[in-house]
Motif scaffolding. Structure first.
Motif, PDB file in Angstrom:
ATOM      1  N   ILE A 182       0.837  -1.207   0.000  1.00  0.00           N
ATOM      2  CA  ILE A 182       0.000   0.000   0.000  1.00  0.00           C
ATOM      3  C   ILE A 182       0.868   1.251   0.000  1.00  0.00           C
ATOM      4  O   ILE A 182       0.616   2.211  -0.754  1.00  0.00           O
ATOM      5  N   ILE A 183       1.887   1.238   0.835  1.00  0.00           N
ATOM      6  CA  ILE A 183       2.768   2.410   0.929  1.00  0.00           C
ATOM      7  C   ILE A 183       3.447   2.680  -0.403  1.00  0.00           C
ATOM      8  O   ILE A 183       3.502   3.831  -0.883  1.00  0.00           O
ATOM      9  N   GLU A 184       3.950   1.649  -1.043  1.00  0.00           N
ATOM     10  CA  GLU A 184       4.679   1.834  -2.304  1.00  0.00           C
ATOM     11  C   GLU A 184       3.731   2.271  -3.420  1.00  0.00           C
ATOM     12  O   GLU A 184       4.089   3.119  -4.262  1.00  0.00           O
TER      13      GLU A 184
ATOM     14  N   GLU B 170      -9.334   0.722  -0.470  1.00  0.00           N
ATOM     15  CA  GLU B 170      -9.740  -0.621  -0.890  1.00  0.00           C
ATOM     16  C   GLU B 170      -9.436  -0.884  -2.364  1.00  0.00           C
ATOM     17  O   GLU B 170      -9.408  -2.040  -2.787  1.00  0.00           O
ATOM     18  N   GLU B 171      -9.170   0.180  -3.110  1.00  0.00           N
ATOM     19  CA  GLU B 171      -8.772   0.008  -4.507  1.00  0.00           C
ATOM     20  C   GLU B 171      -7.253  -0.057  -4.618  1.00  0.00           C
ATOM     21  O   GLU B 171      -6.711  -0.751  -5.491  1.00  0.00           O
ATOM     22  N   ILE B 172      -6.554   0.638  -3.710  1.00  0.00           N
ATOM     23  CA  ILE B 172      -5.089   0.688  -3.751  1.00  0.00           C
ATOM     24  C   ILE B 172      -4.475  -0.688  -3.514  1.00  0.00           C
ATOM     25  O   ILE B 172      -3.569  -1.113  -4.239  1.00  0.00           O
ATOM     26  N   TYR B 173      -4.967  -1.404  -2.489  1.00  0.00           N
ATOM     27  CA  TYR B 173      -4.309  -2.671  -2.146  1.00  0.00           C
ATOM     28  C   TYR B 173      -4.378  -3.714  -3.265  1.00  0.00           C
ATOM     29  O   TYR B 173      -3.346  -4.275  -3.648  1.00  0.00           O
ATOM     30  N   PRO B 174      -5.568  -4.008  -3.836  1.00  0.00           N
ATOM     31  CA  PRO B 174      -5.581  -5.018  -4.909  1.00  0.00           C
ATOM     32  C   PRO B 174      -4.753  -4.601  -6.120  1.00  0.00           C
ATOM     33  O   PRO B 174      -4.151  -5.453  -6.777  1.00  0.00           O
TER      34      PRO B 174
ATOM     35  N   ALA C   8       9.797  -1.208   1.896  1.00  0.00           N
ATOM     36  CA  ALA C   8       8.891  -0.330   2.643  1.00  0.00           C
ATOM     37  C   ALA C   8       8.346  -1.050   3.883  1.00  0.00           C
ATOM     38  O   ALA C   8       8.215  -0.444   4.962  1.00  0.00           O
ATOM     39  N   THR C   9       8.062  -2.341   3.732  1.00  0.00           N
ATOM     40  CA  THR C   9       7.594  -3.132   4.868  1.00  0.00           C
ATOM     41  C   THR C   9       8.650  -3.179   5.954  1.00  0.00           C
ATOM     42  O   THR C   9       8.346  -3.022   7.147  1.00  0.00           O
TER      43      THR C   9
ATOM     44  N   PRO D 254       7.754   8.288   8.947  1.00  0.00           N
ATOM     45  CA  PRO D 254       6.774   8.617   7.900  1.00  0.00           C
ATOM     46  C   PRO D 254       5.861   7.440   7.550  1.00  0.00           C
ATOM     47  O   PRO D 254       4.658   7.614   7.342  1.00  0.00           O
ATOM     48  N   TYR D 255       6.462   6.253   7.499  1.00  0.00           N
ATOM     49  CA  TYR D 255       5.654   5.083   7.150  1.00  0.00           C
ATOM     50  C   TYR D 255       4.745   4.673   8.311  1.00  0.00           C
ATOM     51  O   TYR D 255       3.649   4.148   8.102  1.00  0.00           O
ATOM     52  N   ARG D 256       5.208   4.904   9.516  1.00  0.00           N
ATOM     53  CA  ARG D 256       4.339   4.661  10.671  1.00  0.00           C
ATOM     54  C   ARG D 256       3.123   5.593  10.625  1.00  0.00           C
ATOM     55  O   ARG D 256       2.015   5.203  10.990  1.00  0.00           O
ATOM     56  N   ALA D 257       3.349   6.819  10.177  1.00  0.00           N
ATOM     57  CA  ALA D 257       2.245   7.778  10.077  1.00  0.00           C
ATOM     58  C   ALA D 257       1.214   7.302   9.043  1.00  0.00           C
ATOM     59  O   ALA D 257       0.005   7.382   9.269  1.00  0.00           O
ATOM     60  N   ILE D 258       1.720   6.784   7.888  1.00  0.00           N
ATOM     61  CA  ILE D 258       0.802   6.253   6.874  1.00  0.00           C
ATOM     62  C   ILE D 258       0.052   5.053   7.439  1.00  0.00           C
ATOM     63  O   ILE D 258      -1.164   4.908   7.245  1.00  0.00           O
ATOM     64  N   TRP D 259       0.799   4.189   8.139  1.00  0.00           N
ATOM     65  CA  TRP D 259       0.175   2.998   8.737  1.00  0.00           C
ATOM     66  C   TRP D 259      -0.940   3.396   9.707  1.00  0.00           C
ATOM     67  O   TRP D 259      -2.007   2.778   9.731  1.00  0.00           O
ATOM     68  N   ASN D 260      -0.702   4.434  10.492  1.00  0.00           N
ATOM     69  CA  ASN D 260      -1.742   4.922  11.418  1.00  0.00           C
ATOM     70  C   ASN D 260      -2.982   5.387  10.663  1.00  0.00           C
ATOM     71  O   ASN D 260      -4.112   5.176  11.115  1.00  0.00           O
TER      72      ASN D 260
END
Length: 588
Positions: free
Chosen positions: A170-172, A204-208, A227-228, A237-243
């Motif tokens: 998702i992040i990438e 929900e569209e980004i992940y697939p 990224a993982t 920054p990635y923790r912020a996206i994860w939140n």
């Protein structure tokens, strides 16, 4: 208030003792020949061998000591040595009144209350709930409610899939779509936005899209893996996206689970277990349980009593990555620390049987839990379409759960409108309740381990073993009580009288088994037993209704007794459907 079977068994044991035999032979069971008797005892058959007597002689001797019993109205010994029992009408009426006035319908609280963790749900964040999530949610919720009713402290945990490669994907993907976001600016030092950079629909569209891309673009997959790793290493920054992902997903998941009338006490995920993993792995190594095999770290779980070969449990892959087993074991470490459970129950697809066998054995072998700790895996089968294959949309895709609920509510609405006894507006509201009952009962009435066919026509039928039939029975009782109140006023503590006819006694006998069914249902983790019980009870009520003049009865005391009986039946039915996770409308 003791279970009726316990009361009967005590009486029978006393008779065996009085006749000179060991009390253990006085075990009583529900009759397998209801045309002959209501309960039976086969103890004389077993005692014959030990006492070297004819079974019928032993049975006759025991029966002699029951001739003055207040519990039985008829006791008979029949060849070759069975003891047939019929319950006394006075005793049965007293038992009904005990249920009517007792707390929890006379059910005694658990003798040894336990702290129980029920792990169910298992949804992944950033993905919509679909039909594959239905059974875990519905079965797990019922087991949680059943456990609480019988007196245990039950904690339900959704156990989200919120960690691992899906987050990196998702992040990438987000980085490729919106590279200007501050999360991807290496020189950014300010505060991260409170508002997420995506809606639930976009997420929900980004992940697939990212998942599909990773299968054909190796470079993209490698960037997602990186990224993982950065996310799991604490990169801000990635923790912020994860939140943001968690916030947006949880809001949507809670709404959709709520539509299923499913609630969790804990919204924990795999991420919560991560801090416990390093120390847990070190402990496994120090104890000599974990060892290297082909570069991976594994623990043997095989036991001498195994009838088939079981592979070791992989704790850490050769590339250093943790697996589901690692996360599940670390979650147990966390739960032991936070709750000290007496009992673990996992409600997951039955194809995960080996996984949980491995996890449970490692947990006990390593001393994470005590050897005697109860750890149950409730593995469920699949929900299939009429073609016998896993249920899909007409287009062949996986159906969203909210669409499935909408479809079955629409079918329930059409059924209700066939009768045209209520307005379209009321029918819409009623259809939501009936549809959910149809969906849940259709699932729960099957033994969890078995696959079943999702048949929307059968599930929404008002006849047969369905949720709507149970609700229709409750609505019928509501109608009876309203008619009675219109003629006689609100009933004041109507005492249930001894039954005079077969339909009345059959209904009472069914009601009397309530506590027994509740206990067995939770002990065996079998919601389908409650479904079978309320179907039997509904049939008994409807038989009683058709054979008895309730409103037209001129004997007011007898009529009040009938009202007390149908009121008790409603209480039992509504309690049971509440445990199954749905409710009844006032009318249908």
């Amino acid at each position: 208030m003791k279970k009726i079977l316990d009361r009967i068994t005590e009486e029978m044991k006393g008779a065996f003792t009085a006749a000179g035999y060991d009390a253990t032979y006085g075990k009583v069971t529900l009759s397998n020949r209801p045309d002959l008797c209501e309960y039976q005892c086969n103890g004389a058959m077993a005692a014959a061998k030990d006492y070297k007597k004819k079974p019928i002689d032993i049975a006759n001797g025991v029966v002699e000591h029951l001739k003055d019993s207040e519990i039985f109205e008829e006791v008979s010994a029949v060849m070759p040595g069975f003891i047939n029992l019929k319950i006394g009408s006075g005793f049965l009426a007293d038992y009904m009144n005990g249920m009517r006035t007792g707390e929890k319908l006379g059910m005694e609280p658990a003798e040894h209350p336990e702290t129980v963790i029920v792990d169910y749900g298992g949804a992944n964040v950033a993905k919509p709930l679909h039909v594959g999530h239905l059974r875990a949610a519905v079965i797990g919720e019922a087991i949680k409610r059943m456990g609480r009713f019988v007196g245990h402290k039950v904690i339900g945990d959704v156990h989200l899939g919120d960690w691992g490669l899906q987050m990196g994907l998702i992040i990438e993907e987000l980085k490729e779509r919106q590279p200007e976001l501050c999360y991807f600016d290496e020189g950014y030092t300010g505060e991260y936005p409170e508002e997420p950079p995506f809606t639930i629909s976009e997420l929900e569209e980004i992940y697939p899209a990212a998942s599909a891309k990773s299968k054909v673009d190796e470079a993209f997959k490698e960037r997602a893996q990186e990224a993982t790793f950065r996310l799991q290493s604490g990169y801000a920054p990635y923790r912020a996206i994860w939140n943001h992902i968690m916030s947006v997903s949880l809001k949507d998941l809670k709404k959709n689970y709520s539509n299923l009338n499913v609630e969790f006490d804990l919204w924990k995920g795999e991420s919560d277990a991560q801090p416990y993993i390093p120390a847990m792995i070190d402990d496994l190594v120090e104890k000599g349980l974990a060892y290297e095999s082909q570069g991976a770290l594994v623990v043997d779980i095989a036991e001498e009593t195994d009838t088939k070969e079981l592979p070791p449990c992989i704790i850490r892959k050769s590339d250093g990555a943790a697996l589901y087993a690692t996360s599940d074991l670390a979650t147990i470490v966390e739960r032991e620390q936070d709750f000290h459970p007496d009992h673990y129950i996992y409600v997951v697809d039955k194809r995960q049987d080996l996984h949980f066998t491995q996890v449970f054995r490692v947990a006990k072998k390593a001393g994470i839990v005590a050897p005697e700790r109860k750890m149950d895996f409730v593995g469920f089968g699949t929900m299939n379409g009429k073609d016998g294959k896993p249920f899909k949309t007409r287009e062949g895709g996986v159906m969203r759960l909210e669409n499935l609920i909408a479809d079955i509510s629409e079918a329930a609405y059409n059924r209700i409108m066939e009768n045209r006894t209520i307005s379209p507006e009321e029918a819409r509201e009623t259809a939501k309740i009936v549809g959910l009952a149809a969906l849940k009962y259709g699932d729960l009435s099957n033994q969890a381990t078995k696959d079943y066919v999702f048949d929307i026509e059968r599930f929404t039928s008002f006849e047969g073993n369905t949720g709507p039939y149970i609700l229709y029975t409750i609505a019928r009782i509501n109608s009876i009580l309203k008619k009675y109140e219109a003629v006689c006023g609100t009933p004041k503590d109507p005492v249930i009288l001894p039954p005079e006819a077969e339909p009345e006694k059959t209904l009472m006998l069914a009601l009397s088994r309530f506590s027994e069914v509740m206990e067995a249902g939770f002990e065996e983790l079998a919601p389908h037993k409650i479904c079978a019980y309320i179907y039997e009870l509904s049939n008994a009520l409807n038989h009683f209704y058709h054979e008895t003049k309730i409103i037209a009865e001129e004997d007011k005391e007898k009529q009040a007794g009938y009202i007390g009986l149908v009121t008790l039946t409603r209480s039992v039915l509504t309690t049971c459907i509440g445990l199954l996770g749905f409710e009844a409308p006032e009318r249908m």
